[in-house]
Structure formats: structure tokens, C-alpha cells
Design a protein around this motif. Structure first.
Motif, PDB file in Angstrom:
ATOM      1  N   THR A   1      43.349  34.290  41.212  1.00  0.00           N
ATOM      2  CA  THR A   1      43.820  34.080  39.843  1.00  0.00           C
ATOM      3  C   THR A   1      45.313  33.796  39.720  1.00  0.00           C
ATOM      4  OG1 THR A   1      44.293  36.433  39.475  1.00  0.00           O
ATOM      5  CG2 THR A   1      42.031  35.668  39.050  1.00  0.00           C
ATOM      6  N   GLY A   2      46.062  34.089  40.814  1.00  0.00           N
ATOM      7  CA  GLY A   2      47.502  33.858  40.773  1.00  0.00           C
ATOM      8  C   GLY A   2      48.282  35.020  40.218  1.00  0.00           C
ATOM      9  N   MET A   3      47.606  36.121  39.881  1.00  0.00           N
ATOM     10  CA  MET A   3      48.306  37.311  39.393  1.00  0.00           C
ATOM     11  C   MET A   3      47.538  38.561  39.817  1.00  0.00           C
ATOM     12  SD  MET A   3      47.483  37.199  35.284  1.00  0.00           S
ATOM     13  CE  MET A   3      48.160  35.545  35.116  1.00  0.00           C
ATOM     14  N   THR A   4      48.235  39.686  39.794  1.00  0.00           N
ATOM     15  CA  THR A   4      47.572  40.935  40.168  1.00  0.00           C
ATOM     16  C   THR A   4      46.634  41.366  39.057  1.00  0.00           C
ATOM     17  OG1 THR A   4      49.248  42.338  39.138  1.00  0.00           O
ATOM     18  CG2 THR A   4      49.651  41.649  41.424  1.00  0.00           C
TER      19      THR A   4
ATOM     20  N   LYS B   1      44.596  38.392  43.286  1.00  0.00           N
ATOM     21  CA  LYS B   1      45.793  37.555  43.111  1.00  0.00           C
ATOM     22  C   LYS B   1      45.591  36.188  43.743  1.00  0.00           C
ATOM     23  CE  LYS B   1      50.821  37.569  43.606  1.00  0.00           C
ATOM     24  NZ  LYS B   1      52.007  38.329  44.029  1.00  0.00           N
ATOM     25  N   LYS B   2      44.901  36.175  44.886  1.00  0.00           N
ATOM     26  CA  LYS B   2      44.652  34.897  45.564  1.00  0.00           C
ATOM     27  C   LYS B   2      43.797  33.979  44.687  1.00  0.00           C
ATOM     28  CE  LYS B   2      42.767  32.992  49.857  1.00  0.00           C
ATOM     29  NZ  LYS B   2      42.105  33.300  51.154  1.00  0.00           N
TER      30      LYS B   2
ATOM     31  N   GLN C   1      37.133  40.758  36.092  1.00  0.00           N
ATOM     32  CA  GLN C   1      37.893  40.338  34.917  1.00  0.00           C
ATOM     33  C   GLN C   1      37.196  40.796  33.635  1.00  0.00           C
ATOM     34  OE1 GLN C   1      37.997  36.125  35.900  1.00  0.00           O
ATOM     35  NE2 GLN C   1      40.230  36.209  36.195  1.00  0.00           N
TER      36      GLN C   1
ATOM     37  N   SER D   1      43.045  43.924  45.098  1.00  0.00           N
ATOM     38  CA  SER D   1      44.177  43.326  44.376  1.00  0.00           C
ATOM     39  C   SER D   1      44.651  42.050  45.064  1.00  0.00           C
ATOM     40  CB  SER D   1      45.326  44.330  44.279  1.00  0.00           C
ATOM     41  OG  SER D   1      44.945  45.439  43.496  1.00  0.00           O
ATOM     42  N   ARG D   2      44.663  42.046  46.412  1.00  0.00           N
ATOM     43  CA  ARG D   2      45.091  40.844  47.144  1.00  0.00           C
ATOM     44  C   ARG D   2      44.127  39.694  46.882  1.00  0.00           C
ATOM     45  NH1 ARG D   2      46.118  44.711  51.213  1.00  0.00           N
ATOM     46  NH2 ARG D   2      44.267  44.084  52.382  1.00  0.00           N
TER      47      ARG D   2
ATOM     48  N   ASP E   1      48.627  42.820  36.118  1.00  0.00           N
ATOM     49  CA  ASP E   1      49.278  41.805  35.292  1.00  0.00           C
ATOM     50  C   ASP E   1      48.249  41.053  34.448  1.00  0.00           C
ATOM     51  OD1 ASP E   1      51.726  42.524  36.300  1.00  0.00           O
ATOM     52  OD2 ASP E   1      51.760  40.956  37.851  1.00  0.00           O
ATOM     53  N   TRP E   2      47.127  40.756  35.067  1.00  0.00           N
ATOM     54  CA  TRP E   2      46.062  40.017  34.346  1.00  0.00           C
ATOM     55  C   TRP E   2      45.551  40.850  33.171  1.00  0.00           C
ATOM     56  CZ3 TRP E   2      41.070  40.295  32.746  1.00  0.00           C
ATOM     57  CH2 TRP E   2      40.433  39.092  32.430  1.00  0.00           C
TER      58      TRP E   2
END
Length: 402
Positions: free
Chosen positions: A388-391, A385-386, A355, A381-382, A394-395
Motif C-alpha cells: 500500500t505504500g504506508m504502514t 507497506k510494500k 484494511q 506491517s512490512r 498510517d493507513w
């Protein structure tokens, strides 16, 4: 009590108290002043010191590059004598074998100038082989140096005799030398010094032989050593313990070697400050890791090490081997300390680090993935997303617009 008697009383007292007598052979006023500030008991002004300041080996002091006696008189009167207290005797390095020398007149001139004594330097004792034979055949002999020591003593000058073998030691002893200094050759070490000399162990035998030939009366002569492999306090102390030496005279050890290293190092620091700073920070991190192990802070070691090697931290089993711990036991310690498993902690650390990387406008998802140790961007990416809730894409878009 005359000055010479005061000097000898002070030196003898130091020897009696097992405090080494230290003589510094210098080539300028600045080094004389600093040697005095460091507690030198004797300051010797030698032409070799001036050559060292030129960046030339002390061996140049034996060649006809000007008048040694004129050089020493000029250095001594214009720089050295005014740089140190009269309480510390300044010794004139006398080239007694100079064919043009009028010994009696020049000794009187040395005393009048304010020197407390003389030593025989440059000395023919440093020359051997065919050249030595040729010099002696022409009448240039070590005995001239012996004569200079004898006559200087009669004038009330302190006398330091450099000797190279037992015979020379006996001659100087008979001439009344106040201090006999076993000369072990040019000092090794540094960038312009000689690279080879007699070994420290062999030096012990040479010094013992020279000192063993002396007749001591009233505590005199005092016995010192000079040069060769004796180029550090540790080596000097080794000689003190294994011979009758009560002190050390050094030239290169005080002037050239420390100056060479200091100037080179300071210049490097100015020139390569950022690079050296980075190296020091890396070293500090390594020491911190080592200290963590020493304190048995195993989890502190793991978290710090993995953070610094996130792209390739190795397996948990390898970390356990590094710490010499059972893998299961280390896993238990990790969960107890952090509240989660190592694998979950590692994923969270990697996502958090990714991040931070993605906040850089030029950083792609692929680059962030590789940076935190995932070659497969899809897998990364998986996981992202797991957590943070987004790809990652998108983040990045969301936080780039904030």
C-alpha cells in the motif's frame, strides 16, 4: 347397491390396480380431515388416538381410563363424522369385551350415528401373559370380538378385524370379516411410542402366516397390516412386496410421529432462528465448495475456501492434496486463471481484508494482523507497506479521518 357394497367395491378396485388401501386411525376431527385430504380410504376412530393427543402412549388405550366406547362415540359424532366426506367410511373402534356392553343395541346405535363399520379396538389381542390368562378365566375372551364382527356384518356394517396370530385370523375369517388386518403391535418411533417391537423381517413371516390361514371368497377378505415396525411408506412398501398385504392402517404414523417432529422443529426455528440461519449459511457454503470440486472448478474452490479460512487456510500443498492434484499442476492452473501466483494472491487478499478490519475504530494493528493469519505484527506491517505504500498505522489514521 348398499353403502357397504360400494365401499368394498371401491377398495377392491384399488387393490386390483395395485394402489395401497390406506386407513388412518385418528383421535380428533382435525386429523381426520387432513387424512381425508391426503387420500385416506378409511378413517378409524380409536380411543388410542385421543390418548396420543394427550401426549400419552397408545398403550394407555388398554387401561381403565374411562369408557372407550363412550369416548369413541363422542369423538366420532362431535368431530370426525362432520369432518370427512360420506364417501370415505368412518369405522368405530369398538371395545367388544366391555362387560356392560349390550352388543346388538350398541351396534344399532353405531350405525344410526352414521358410522360405516366397526373394528375390534381396544383388543384383548394386545394382552398376553398372566393378565391375559386371568381375563380369559373370567370370560373376557377374543371370541367376544369375533362375535362383534359377525353381528356387525349382519347389520350391513363394514367390518375390519385386527388379528395377532393364525388362529385369530381364522376365527375372524369364519365370522365374515370384510378386512383382516395383521396387527404387529404398537407402532415404534417418535417420542412417546414404544421403543421395541418385532423386527421388520420377522413381521413378514408373521403376516404370511396369518394371511396364509385365510379362506378368500369373492376377493374378500382384503388383507392389511398395522403397527409394529411398519411406521413409514418405505416399510409399508416392503411388506406389500413380500406378503399378500394390499394396504396399511396407521395411527401414530399419521398423527403422533409427524406432529411431534413438526411442532418441535417449528418451535426450534422460532426460538433459535438466528443460530439455525447461521448454520444453514455455513452448510450452503460447504455445499458450494463441494459443487465447485464436482465441476472441476479447482481455483473457485481454493479462492472461496481460503477466503473463509483466512486466519489458517493451510498450505498450498495441503490444498493440492485435498483436490487430489499435483502441486505444480495446481500452481499452473492458478496462475492461468488469476494471472498471478497463489502466494501473491494470498498476500493481496490478506492486506485487503486487513484494511477492511482497520476501518473499525476499535481494531488494532495487532488484531488485524492475527485476523488475516499473521502472528508477527512486524512482518505484517512490512507486507502491508510494500502493498500500500504506508504502514498499517498510517493507513488507519488517514482513512479514519476521511
Amino acid at each position: 347397491m348398499d353403502d357397504k357394497s360400494k365401499y368394498l367395491a371401491r377398495l377392491s378396485e384399488a387393490a386390483h390396480k395395485h394402489k395401497p388401501i390406506i386407513g388412518a386411525a385418528v383421535g380428533c376431527g382435525m386429523f381426520a380431515q387432513y387424512a381425508f385430504m391426503g387420500g385416506a380410504d378409511l378413517i378409524l376412530v380409536l380411543n388410542a388416538g385421543r390418548f396420543r393427543l394427550m401426549g400419552i402412549s397408545s398403550t394407555a388405550s388398554l387401561l381403565p381410563f374411562g369408557s372407550s366406547n363412550d369416548m369413541v362415540m363422542n369423538i366420532g359424532t362431535s368431530e370426525v363424522l362432520r369432518s370427512v366426506s360420506p364417501e370415505v367410511p368412518c369405522i368405530f373402534g369398538l371395545c367388544a369385551t366391555d362387560p356392560a356392553l349390550r352388543l346388538d343395541e350398541f351396534l344399532a346405535e353405531i350405525k344410526q350415528a352414521g358410522f360405516a363399520g366397526i373394528t375390534n379396538y381396544p383388543t384383548i389381542g394386545l394382552i398376553d401373559g398372566q393378565f391375559r390368562e386371568a381375563l380369559e378365566e373370567s370370560g373376557i375372551r377374543f371370541e367376544r370380538e369375533v362375535e362383534a364382527i359377525r353381528e356387525a356384518g349382519k347389520l350391513g356394517l363394514l367390518t375390519i378385524a385386527f388379528v395377532f396370530n393364525e388362529q385369530e385370523a381364522r376365527l375372524m375369517n369364519e365370522a365374515g370379516a370384510d378386512i383382516i388386518c395383521a396387527h404387529l403391535g404398537f407402532t415404534t418411533g417418535g417420542r412417546t411410542g414404544v421403543q421395541h417391537s418385532v423386527s421388520l423381517e420377522d413381521s413378514i413371516e408373521l403376516v404370511r402366516g396369518m394371511f396364509g390361514s385365510l379362506q378368500v371368497k369373492g376377493g374378500l377378505p382384503l388383507k392389511l397390516v398395522y403397527g409394529g415396525p411398519v411406521n413409514s411408506p418405505e416399510n409399508a412398501e416392503y411388506v406389500y412386496r413380500n406378503t399378500e398385504a394390499v394396504g396399511y392402517i396407521g395411527g401414530s404414523s399419521f398423527e403422533r410421529i409427524p406432529t411431534e417432529e413438526s411442532i418441535v422443529r417449528v418451535t426450534e426455528l422460532f426460538k433459535q432462528y438466528e443460530e439455525i440461519k447461521t448454520e444453514n449459511e455455513h452448510l450452503k457454503r460447504q455445499l458450494d465448495l463441494h459443487e465447485a470440486i464436482q465441476r472441476s472448478d479447482y481455483i473457485g474452490y481454493i479462492t472461496q475456501y481460503v477466503t473463509e479460512h483466512l486466519a489458517n487456510p493451510g498450505t498450498f500443498a495441503e490444498l493440492a492434496d485435498t483436490l487430489h492434484l499435483n502441486r505444480n499442476y495446481l500452481s499452473y492452473l492458478f496462475r492461468k486463471k488469476t494471472g498471478i501466483s497463489y502466494s501473491d494472491w494470498l498476500i493481496r487478499l490478506r492486506i485487503k481484508t486487513a484494511q477492511e478490519a482497520l476501518l473499525e475504530p476499535s481494531c488494532t494493528v495487532q488484531e488485524a494482523s492475527v485476523q488475516v493469519g499473521y502472528e508477527d505484527a512486524s512482518y505484517f506491517s512490512r507486507l502491508f507497506k510494500k502493498e500500500t505504500g504506508m504502514t498499517p498505522s498510517d493507513w488507519k489514521r488517514q482513512h479514519s479521518s476521511e
